[in-house]
Design a protein around this motif. Sequence first.
Motif, mmCIF file in Angstrom:
data_model
loop_
_atom_site.group_PDB
_atom_site.id
_atom_site.type_symbol
_atom_site.label_atom_id
_atom_site.label_comp_id
_atom_site.label_asym_id
_atom_site.label_seq_id
_atom_site.Cartn_x
_atom_site.Cartn_y
_atom_site.Cartn_z
ATOM 1 N N ARG A 69 -98.168 33.302 -48.934
ATOM 2 C CA ARG A 69 -96.957 32.723 -48.363
ATOM 3 C C ARG A 69 -96.571 33.434 -47.078
ATOM 4 N N TRP A 129 -94.682 32.610 -43.632
ATOM 5 C CA TRP A 129 -93.282 32.412 -43.964
ATOM 6 C C TRP A 129 -92.473 33.555 -43.369
ATOM 7 N N THR A 136 -93.560 27.081 -42.134
ATOM 8 C CA THR A 136 -92.909 27.107 -43.452
ATOM 9 C C THR A 136 -93.647 26.189 -44.423
ATOM 10 N N MET A 195 -92.920 25.783 -48.321
ATOM 11 C CA MET A 195 -91.645 26.377 -48.712
ATOM 12 C C MET A 195 -90.727 25.363 -49.390
#
Length: 350
Positions: free
Chosen positions: A299, A305, A222, A225
């Motif tokens: 991402r 992610w 992550t 994030m």
Amino acid sequence: MGVPKKFFAIFGVAAGILLYLANSAEYKLPTAENRFSGYPADATPYTAAVVYLVSVMPGTRNPDQLLQSIPRMEKNIPWRYRWPIVLLHAGMYDAVDNQLDFLSRLRDSANAQNLAPEATEDLLRRVEFVATHHELPEGIPADGVVDGPIWNGEWPAYHHMCAFFSYKIFNHPRIRDLTYYLRLDDDSYVREPACFDPFEYMHVNNKSYAFRDSPPDMGWVTEGMWPFVSNYAQRHPEVERTLERNGFEWPPNRLWPQRFGEGVNFPSYETNFDLVKVPRFRTPQMTEFLHELASDPKRFYWYRWGDAPVRFAEVNMFLDVAKEVHRMCEIPYAHKDRPFEDCECVPLSG
């Protein structure tokens, strides 16, 4: 005068075709006109579908787990309405022969699980095969190794899946006009009979999101994030206020953006059971956020992610968690070989 042999040959072929069509009648593939089997769509207070993403890459995939999941879901949930089961696939069911083969095997699996014959035939009529193709975004190489992505396992199928459920599904032509969808994985199982219909529960209790478990996602998948969500909230005061009302907890040193949240696990909703009220995820505010989320494909394709932490962020940024979100532990559920913790199921009144 005798009948020519040619006549018997033609008659035999025609009879064979009619027999095939008669035996295949129960396999009629759903269309927009007959999609909601057994009642008119406009007679229900909401619309819904059970959704499986059965493949994201071209080619075949073993359907054995899916063939077990669907009958268990059908048998153990007391559905008030007979909603479609939508199988999103990357071309593996484009051919009608492949669809018919799957439905034949699904009938065998349903029979083996003692689903009543009429329930089995109704189930077959409600299966929809919807082709959904996934392309690598511009700038993402096909081999997935340039610039050293954090994780390139199951490349790029897993990354396609995460991007699809994080934001693409809400604009999917088959999904976007529904009131609710329940996403299950092919290795998701409703283990035992439940005492209510999850869609009806959402409708009666005015809920917008339901999940089954909420373990955190690891910090190494992550990366970025925490700052992404923090920066977005700081630029949108209404989101900041919603996060605060929902008790969203930040890692230390939020006001020091350099290395903020680095290596810190991100909370998530485990999305192999993902029950969504679609209009709440298609508001202008949510759509703006999803557009920004999609603006940098790294991402999902570089930092891996997952849709689980993204879903947690979406819900906490835009919904009233106390009023709109429910942990649906009443449904006896398992993912892979792991039974989830259950709680008492209280039937819906009326």
